[in-house]
Design a protein around this motif. Structure first.
Motif, PDB file in Angstrom:
ATOM      1  N   GLN A 159       0.839  -1.194   0.000  1.00  0.00           N
ATOM      2  CA  GLN A 159       0.000   0.000   0.000  1.00  0.00           C
ATOM      3  C   GLN A 159       0.878   1.249   0.000  1.00  0.00           C
ATOM      4  N   VAL A 160       0.712   2.065  -1.032  1.00  0.00           N
ATOM      5  CA  VAL A 160       1.466   3.308  -1.150  1.00  0.00           C
ATOM      6  C   VAL A 160       0.675   4.425  -0.485  1.00  0.00           C
ATOM      7  N   ASP A 161       1.216   4.996   0.572  1.00  0.00           N
ATOM      8  CA  ASP A 161       0.530   6.072   1.303  1.00  0.00           C
ATOM      9  C   ASP A 161       0.667   7.386   0.534  1.00  0.00           C
ATOM     10  N   PHE A 162      -0.491   7.952   0.168  1.00  0.00           N
ATOM     11  CA  PHE A 162      -0.548   9.159  -0.655  1.00  0.00           C
ATOM     12  C   PHE A 162      -1.390  10.221   0.054  1.00  0.00           C
ATOM     13  N   THR A 163      -1.119  10.410   1.331  1.00  0.00           N
ATOM     14  CA  THR A 163      -1.881  11.386   2.113  1.00  0.00           C
ATOM     15  C   THR A 163      -1.665  12.805   1.612  1.00  0.00           C
ATOM     16  N   GLU A 164      -0.573  13.026   0.879  1.00  0.00           N
ATOM     17  CA  GLU A 164      -0.292  14.371   0.372  1.00  0.00           C
ATOM     18  C   GLU A 164      -1.137  14.720  -0.842  1.00  0.00           C
ATOM     19  N   GLY A 165      -1.945  13.781  -1.342  1.00  0.00           N
ATOM     20  CA  GLY A 165      -2.769  14.071  -2.507  1.00  0.00           C
ATOM     21  C   GLY A 165      -3.771  15.188  -2.270  1.00  0.00           C
ATOM     22  N   ARG A 173      -1.411  -6.167  -6.957  1.00  0.00           N
ATOM     23  CA  ARG A 173      -1.042  -6.314  -5.551  1.00  0.00           C
ATOM     24  C   ARG A 173      -0.529  -5.002  -4.957  1.00  0.00           C
ATOM     25  N   ILE A 174      -0.714  -3.902  -5.692  1.00  0.00           N
ATOM     26  CA  ILE A 174      -0.285  -2.585  -5.215  1.00  0.00           C
ATOM     27  C   ILE A 174      -1.514  -1.694  -5.070  1.00  0.00           C
ATOM     28  N   GLY A 175      -1.641  -1.031  -3.941  1.00  0.00           N
ATOM     29  CA  GLY A 175      -2.751  -0.114  -3.696  1.00  0.00           C
ATOM     30  C   GLY A 175      -2.251   1.268  -3.326  1.00  0.00           C
ATOM     31  N   VAL A 176      -3.170   2.227  -3.352  1.00  0.00           N
ATOM     32  CA  VAL A 176      -2.846   3.619  -2.998  1.00  0.00           C
ATOM     33  C   VAL A 176      -3.853   4.091  -1.959  1.00  0.00           C
ATOM     34  N   HIS A 177      -3.357   4.695  -0.901  1.00  0.00           N
ATOM     35  CA  HIS A 177      -4.216   5.199   0.176  1.00  0.00           C
ATOM     36  C   HIS A 177      -4.263   6.719   0.157  1.00  0.00           C
ATOM     37  N   THR A 178      -5.458   7.271   0.244  1.00  0.00           N
ATOM     38  CA  THR A 178      -5.605   8.719   0.364  1.00  0.00           C
ATOM     39  C   THR A 178      -6.455   9.061   1.573  1.00  0.00           C
ATOM     40  N   CYS A 179      -6.057  10.103   2.286  1.00  0.00           N
ATOM     41  CA  CYS A 179      -6.829  10.607   3.421  1.00  0.00           C
ATOM     42  C   CYS A 179      -6.419  12.059   3.660  1.00  0.00           C
ATOM     43  N   PRO A 180      -7.163  12.792   4.486  1.00  0.00           N
ATOM     44  CA  PRO A 180      -6.793  14.182   4.775  1.00  0.00           C
ATOM     45  C   PRO A 180      -5.851  14.321   5.961  1.00  0.00           C
ATOM     46  N   GLY A 181      -5.152  13.225   6.294  1.00  0.00           N
ATOM     47  CA  GLY A 181      -4.272  13.247   7.455  1.00  0.00           C
ATOM     48  C   GLY A 181      -5.003  12.821   8.712  1.00  0.00           C
ATOM     49  N   LEU A 201      -4.193   6.788 -11.402  1.00  0.00           N
ATOM     50  CA  LEU A 201      -3.029   6.033 -10.976  1.00  0.00           C
ATOM     51  C   LEU A 201      -3.156   4.576 -11.406  1.00  0.00           C
ATOM     52  N   LYS A 202      -2.032   3.992 -11.791  1.00  0.00           N
ATOM     53  CA  LYS A 202      -2.015   2.625 -12.324  1.00  0.00           C
ATOM     54  C   LYS A 202      -1.877   1.609 -11.196  1.00  0.00           C
ATOM     55  N   ALA A 203      -2.863   1.626 -10.296  1.00  0.00           N
ATOM     56  CA  ALA A 203      -2.854   0.723  -9.149  1.00  0.00           C
ATOM     57  C   ALA A 203      -4.102  -0.151  -9.174  1.00  0.00           C
ATOM     58  N   GLY A 204      -4.045  -1.265  -8.460  1.00  0.00           N
ATOM     59  CA  GLY A 204      -5.178  -2.168  -8.433  1.00  0.00           C
ATOM     60  C   GLY A 204      -6.190  -1.854  -7.362  1.00  0.00           C
TER      61      GLY A 204
END
Length: 354
Positions: free
Chosen positions: A173-179, A213-221, A244-247
């Motif tokens: 899981q790739v953490d992308f909280t900065e999105g 098998r790769i995911g991306v996480h988004t949140c406002p912190g 994004l090219k994630a599953g």
């Protein structure tokens, strides 16, 4: 039918571990004992919730989820990019002071240590290239261009994912909280676009089977019961996110004042082959959700997201920064149990309605 459910990453650390990490001169042998005990207890309690997928709770990520990979490097300075939170406090990124950029550690090491105790699949959370790109100083570095920095960063990120997958991670899981934060910092969308492009450069290095098998996480912190970008409209983020090219995508939703509006945006932008794990518990809300509340949130999401593309998760990690003791371990695991049980309740209803 089964609706998959997964955690995000961090679990509040035991107070004695936090105290030891905060000591002026921590004892390495004592720290190692405390780390190991914390991981073992986290895995045990995670499995007791019935969660089919767990993490190590990020117990060994010294200081935070964001800079674990570069902590201890001798070419960084603490006065980097600053993140303001609504509660009034700030967090700082380190700044790269001289070339080259190199990871000090890769997250597969955390995975291997947790695998000694786990009997269910383990996922591994890692930080995104876009987050670490903020370490490069705006004025540049002599003899080390931003392009060379990004090339080194992408190599390190790719290596980390490949090592985690090879070690048997159920999901990376790739953490992308900065999105969402990027939209706040640059309402024109330029910064977000650059983040998406950089992260896709990394994801493009993997096969379709690997990206599944790769995911991306988004949140406002989520830090000390506060966020850094919750006021930003998801409609300004989600259309780009699903490029994004994630599953898998893990989208914080439990605290949204108008979840239906967000679900409609998800429905409009989700692509075939992508699965969206919607947040059904809020780590920064002290109230523990009931399984019935979680059930209802899942049933609502199922009205907008195809069942074969739906999953559930927690909005964020429960203590992404080591010194955050605003949530107890007991509360975190109670919320996780509610997520697991509530998801199962919804699955039973949705399965019977087909």
């Amino acid at each position: 039918m089964i609706i998959p459910t997964e955690p995000i990453g961090s679990i509040p650390r035991p107070p004695e571990l936090v105290a030891a990490l905060g000591a002026d001169h921590p004892d390495d042998a004592q720290l190692e004992r405390l780390f190991d005990a914390a991981v073992q207890d986290t895995v045990r309690r995670f499995e007791a919730t019935g969660s089919p997928v767990i993490t190590d709770g990020e117990q060994r990520k010294v200081h935070n989820f964001w800079t674990y990979s570069v902590h201890g490097a001798d070419n960084i300075s603490p006065d980097g990019f600053q993140i303001p939170f609504a509660g009034g406090h700030t967090r700082r990124m380190p700044r790269l002071a001289r070339a080259p950029f190199r990871y000090q550690r890769h997250a597969d090491g955390y995975l291997a240590q947790a695998q000694r105790y786990a009997s269910v699949p383990l996922k591994q959370a890692i930080i995104s290239p876009s987050a670490l790109s903020l370490m490069y100083p705006s004025e540049g570095l002599p003899g080390y261009s931003r392009d060379q920095f990004l090339a080194d960063l992408l190599d390190e990120h790719e290596t980390e994912i490949r090592r985690c997958l090879a070690a048997g991670a159920y999901k990376v899981q790739v953490d992308f909280t900065e999105g969402r934060l990027a939209v706040k910092l640059d309402p024109s969308g330029g910064l977000l676009t650059s983040f998406i492009e950089l992260n896709n450069m990394a994801l493009g290095r993997f096969s379709d089977a690997e990206r599944a098998r790769i995911g991306v996480h988004t949140c406002p912190g989520a830090d000390h019961d506060s966020t850094h970008s919750e006021e930003i409209d998801y409609a300004d983020l989600l259309p780009s996110l699903f490029q994004l090219k994630a599953g898998s995508f893990y989208v914080a939703l439990a605290r949204e004042p108008d979840p239906v509006r967000v679900l409609k945006v998800i429905r409009q932008n989700i692509k075939p082959g992508q699965r969206v794990f919607v947040g059904v518990t809020s780590p920064i809300d002290p109230a523990i959700e009931t399984s019935e509340l979680v059930r209802d949130r899942v049933l609502l999401a199922a009205e907008y997201i195809p069942l074969d593309q739906l999953g559930t998760t927690d909005d964020c990690g429960f203590a992404p920064f080591c010194d955050d003791l605003s949530t107890s371990r007991d509360t975190a695991f109670a919320k996780i149990r509610a997520r697991v049980e509530g998801t199962a309740l919804a699955a039973a209803i949705l399965g019977g309605s087909r």
